[in-house]
Design a protein around this motif. Structure first.
Motif, PDB file in Angstrom:
ATOM      1  N   VAL A   1       0.855  -1.193   0.000  1.00 40.10           N
ATOM      2  CA  VAL A   1       0.000   0.000   0.000  1.00 40.10           C
ATOM      3  C   VAL A   1       0.890   1.243   0.000  1.00 40.10           C
ATOM      4  N   ASN A   2       0.433   2.297  -0.635  1.00 34.02           N
ATOM      5  CA  ASN A   2       1.165   3.564  -0.622  1.00 34.02           C
ATOM      6  C   ASN A   2       1.282   4.109   0.795  1.00 34.02           C
ATOM      7  N   LEU A   3       2.421   4.701   1.081  1.00 39.65           N
ATOM      8  CA  LEU A   3       2.640   5.320   2.384  1.00 39.65           C
ATOM      9  C   LEU A   3       1.588   6.395   2.655  1.00 39.65           C
ATOM     10  N   SER A   4       1.165   7.085   1.611  1.00 38.92           N
ATOM     11  CA  SER A   4       0.187   8.169   1.772  1.00 38.92           C
ATOM     12  C   SER A   4      -1.177   7.655   2.220  1.00 38.92           C
ATOM     13  N   ILE A   5      -1.403   6.361   2.126  1.00 35.54           N
ATOM     14  CA  ILE A   5      -2.637   5.768   2.647  1.00 35.54           C
ATOM     15  C   ILE A   5      -2.373   5.042   3.957  1.00 35.54           C
ATOM     16  N   ALA A   6      -1.279   4.317   4.032  1.00 38.74           N
ATOM     17  CA  ALA A   6      -0.990   3.504   5.215  1.00 38.74           C
ATOM     18  C   ALA A   6      -0.761   4.363   6.457  1.00 38.74           C
ATOM     19  N   ASP A   7       0.062   5.380   6.345  1.00 36.41           N
ATOM     20  CA  ASP A   7       0.422   6.157   7.526  1.00 36.41           C
ATOM     21  C   ASP A   7      -0.770   6.889   8.148  1.00 36.41           C
ATOM     22  N   PRO A   8      -1.579   7.603   7.382  1.00 34.00           N
ATOM     23  CA  PRO A   8      -2.747   8.232   8.005  1.00 34.00           C
ATOM     24  C   PRO A   8      -3.708   7.203   8.611  1.00 34.00           C
ATOM     25  N   SER A   9      -3.818   6.035   8.001  1.00 29.46           N
ATOM     26  CA  SER A   9      -4.714   5.009   8.532  1.00 29.46           C
ATOM     27  C   SER A   9      -4.251   4.509   9.894  1.00 29.46           C
ATOM     28  N   VAL A  10      -2.942   4.416  10.061  1.00 29.31           N
ATOM     29  CA  VAL A  10      -2.396   3.954  11.329  1.00 29.31           C
ATOM     30  C   VAL A  10      -2.606   4.994  12.439  1.00 29.31           C
ATOM     31  N   SER A  11      -2.933   6.216  12.058  1.00 29.20           N
ATOM     32  CA  SER A  11      -3.214   7.227  13.091  1.00 29.20           C
ATOM     33  C   SER A  11      -4.462   6.874  13.895  1.00 29.20           C
ATOM     34  N   LEU A  12      -5.214   5.883  13.439  1.00 29.74           N
ATOM     35  CA  LEU A  12      -6.356   5.407  14.222  1.00 29.74           C
ATOM     36  C   LEU A  12      -5.917   4.797  15.553  1.00 29.74           C
TER      37      LEU A  12
END
Length: 122
Positions: free
Chosen positions: A72-83
């Motif tokens: 997955v792109n970092l631009s999707i993975a990183d914000p998602s992990v902010s959960l």
């Protein structure tokens, strides 16, 4: 996001939240740190089961995240992990009876909204 990618994301989030939980439990067991007990607290970290478990959870979470990043792109993975922040606040409230002020609720809802906007696919 495929089912496998979602599973890796979920594993990363859940193990990180588990790490937060166990680190808090271990920290409560250690007690407050001050100038007189700093060295003993540092030494106690290596022998406190909750802290070791918390660090292991973080390790598993990092492995899941690395595997997620291969897909997955970092631009999707990183914000998602902010959960992780959202679930940690809820964990603190329900388990440790920490208050959640209205401003924090607003911040959590902004995080959730931001994640939805980032992962939204047209």
């Amino acid at each position: 996001m495929s089912l496998q990618e979602f599973f890796l994301l979920l594993m990363s989030i859940l193990t990180s939240v588990g790490g937060q939980f166990f680190l808090k439990m271990g920290a409560l067991k250690l007690g407050r740190v001050n100038a007189a007990n700093t060295v003993s607290h540092i030494l106690s970290i290596a022998t406190t089961p909750e802290l070791i478990t918390g660090l292991a959870c973080y390790g598993f979470g990092a492995l899941a995240y690395i595997l997620l990043l291969t897909r997955v792109n970092l631009s999707i993975a990183d914000p998602s992990v902010s959960l992780v922040s959202v679930f940690s606040v809820l964990l603190g409230s329900f388990i440790f009876k920490e208050p959640i002020p209205v401003t924090r609720l607003v911040g959590l809802s902004l995080i959730i909204s931001g994640v939805i906007l980032v992962v939204w696919q047209k």
